[in-house]
Design an enzyme around this catalytic site. Structure first.
Site, PDB file in Angstrom:
ATOM      1  N   ARG A  45      -8.877   4.538  -0.949  1.00  7.56           N
ATOM      2  CA  ARG A  45      -7.968   3.537  -0.387  1.00  7.56           C
ATOM      3  C   ARG A  45      -6.581   4.093  -0.039  1.00  7.56           C
ATOM      4  NH1 ARG A  45     -12.272   1.795   0.828  1.00  7.56           N
ATOM      5  NH2 ARG A  45     -13.179  -0.113  -0.012  1.00  7.56           N
ATOM      6  N   SER A  83     -22.410  -6.542  -1.698  1.00  6.74           N
ATOM      7  CA  SER A  83     -21.117  -6.004  -1.281  1.00  6.74           C
ATOM      8  C   SER A  83     -21.151  -4.515  -1.560  1.00  6.74           C
ATOM      9  CB  SER A  83     -19.982  -6.674  -2.071  1.00  6.74           C
ATOM     10  OG  SER A  83     -18.741  -6.088  -1.745  1.00  6.74           O
ATOM     11  N   ASP A  90     -16.368  -8.619   6.097  1.00 10.84           N
ATOM     12  CA  ASP A  90     -14.998  -9.142   5.990  1.00 10.84           C
ATOM     13  C   ASP A  90     -14.178  -8.836   7.232  1.00 10.84           C
ATOM     14  OD1 ASP A  90     -15.466 -10.103   3.403  1.00 10.84           O
ATOM     15  OD2 ASP A  90     -14.943  -8.189   2.508  1.00 10.84           O
ATOM     16  N   ASP A 122      -8.848  -3.525  -4.570  1.00  7.82           N
ATOM     17  CA  ASP A 122      -8.472  -2.854  -3.328  1.00  7.82           C
ATOM     18  C   ASP A 122      -7.234  -3.446  -2.673  1.00  7.82           C
ATOM     19  OD1 ASP A 122     -10.368  -0.908  -3.446  1.00  7.82           O
ATOM     20  OD2 ASP A 122     -11.805  -1.913  -2.149  1.00  7.82           O
TER      21      ASP A 122
END
Length: 407
Positions: free
Chosen positions: A99, A180, A18, A128
């Protein structure tokens, strides 16, 4: 802020699929803006190798690499472990609490660099994006946020790979192994491909699928014994050796991984409303959670232990939903800290083929009294006292039964 006003963007950069293509995409779609990449080292290991060269080659003006491992453990992992927070009974929150610290540090860089916006590579389907953006709002409420997955025409990881190839962006993955993944010191998650169908059994024994350990079937036939020492709910030593937080978790990951510990296959309820299926590897974390819980069984009084279980559920929900920097999470953390004053002692565990088996626990603050609990003769407990206790405790039931009988 209008697109044309954005001249400098700070990107949360992992070097994965990404964020690798986001650098050229930002420059194409935001007036050839300057892109400053920021990578947070929370224990990804070799994933950080070669990132600077890659980021510059694909259009970034510079790359910050921030070593956050120790702070990640002490300020995010340990408080969550002390709370006993587990989302939906299975998930040890490996991505969730990574995060907030990453986003917090990215905000600091963005403010230092005078950036106009912060960009991230989170999809519009995931949790996220919420975790990143709530943290950004907590520390830079006026900062513009760019989320390419909510803007661009790319619709799948296959199309992302197409874009990368067209823009000569080097990738470490291929179309066949395009899971992923998210990795840090605490865990590794796997999502996508065959895992999207809950009917499919994960290919645990397929070479390369598990990265932090082996399946229980491949674990040794001989158990491994370990002893963990805690001081006020914080792990301080392994097998009598004092270890810093990073080394401790790395060592437990190795021991747990070798014994097939901490592999979880779950379908979870995402904050955005859908269910998602993933496989998580959390070998060291699973051991720490068990050891801490065992120690609490002898050092916490009954009412505190039971109430703390309620707090743990709410704490996990807050962390999962990206609400780390909120008054309620901080208030619950203060409560948890107050419960840990006597959570000091040693826990012995046996690791064997995916199982963690209790092998003994001691504490100078133990509330367990063998003299009181014994089945043998004692001089401290009057068993006749139970008669009055049961009569009073059962009085409401007796009154209710008499009423039913009367009517």
């Amino acid at each position: 802020m209008k697109k044309e006003d954005i001249k400098k963007v700070v990107l949360a950069y992992s070097g994965g699929l990404d964020t690798s293509i986001i650098i050229p995409w930002l420059k194409e779609n935001y007036n050839n803006c300057e892109v400053i990449a920021v990578s947070a080292d929370v224990g990804q290991g070799t994933e950080l190798d070669g990132l600077e060269e890659k980021a510059i080659k694909t259009g970034a003006s510079k790359l910050y690499v921030l070593d956050l491992k120790k702070e990640f453990i002490e300020d995010f992992i340990y408080p969550t472990m002390q709370a006993g927070a587990v989302y939906e009974g299975d998930y040890l929150l490996g991505t969730s609490f990574a995060r907030p610290i990453i986003a917090q540090k990215i905000v600091e860089i963005a403010l230092k660099e005078g950036a106009d916006a912060i960009a991230h590579g989170c999809t519009g389907k995931g949790n996220d994006q919420v975790r990143f953006e709530l943290t950004i709002k907590a520390f830079a409420p006026e900062m513009a946020i760019i989320a390419p997955w909510r803007e661009w025409t790319i619709k799948s990881r296959e199309e992302e790979i197409d874009y990368a190839e067209a823009h000569n962006v080097p990738l470490k993955i291929n179309r066949e192994t395009n899971y992923s993944k998210d990795k840090n010191l605490w865990h590794l998650s796997h999502e996508g491909l065959d895992l999207e169908d809950p009917a499919n059994e994960p290919q645990y024994n397929k070479p390369g699928f598990l990265e932090m350990g082996v399946s229980p079937e491949q674990a040794p036939d001989t158990p491994t014994y370990i002893t963990l020492s805690f001081e006020k709910g914080i792990p301080t030593a392994l097998n009598g050796e004092k270890l810093d937080p990073v080394t401790l978790i790395e060592t437990l990951n190795k021991l747990g991984g070798e014994n097939g510990i901490g592999i979880t296959d779950l379908v979870e309820n995402r904050l955005v409303g859908m269910k998602s299926r993933g496989v998580y590897e959390t070998p060291g974390g699973t051991i720490l959670y068990r050891a801490h819980k065992v120690l609490e069984t002898i050092t916490l009084d009954r009412d505190t232990q039971h109430y703390k279980e309620l707090v743990a559920s709410k704490y996990a929900e807050l962390v999962y939903n990206g609400l780390w920097f909120t008054p309620l999470r901080e208030a619950l953390a203060a409560f948890v800290t107050s419960t840990q004053q006597n959570v000091t002692g040693e826990v012995k565990l046996k690791l064997y083929k995916g199982n963690i088996i209790n092998a003994g626990v001691t504490s100078p603050y133990s509330l367990y009294s063998e003299e009181v609990a014994t089945f043998d003769e004692d001089n401290v407990y009057n068993q006749a006292d139970a008669t009055g206790f049961i009569n009073l405790f059962g009085l409401p039931l007796q009154v209710q039964a008499n009423l039913k009988k009367k009517n």
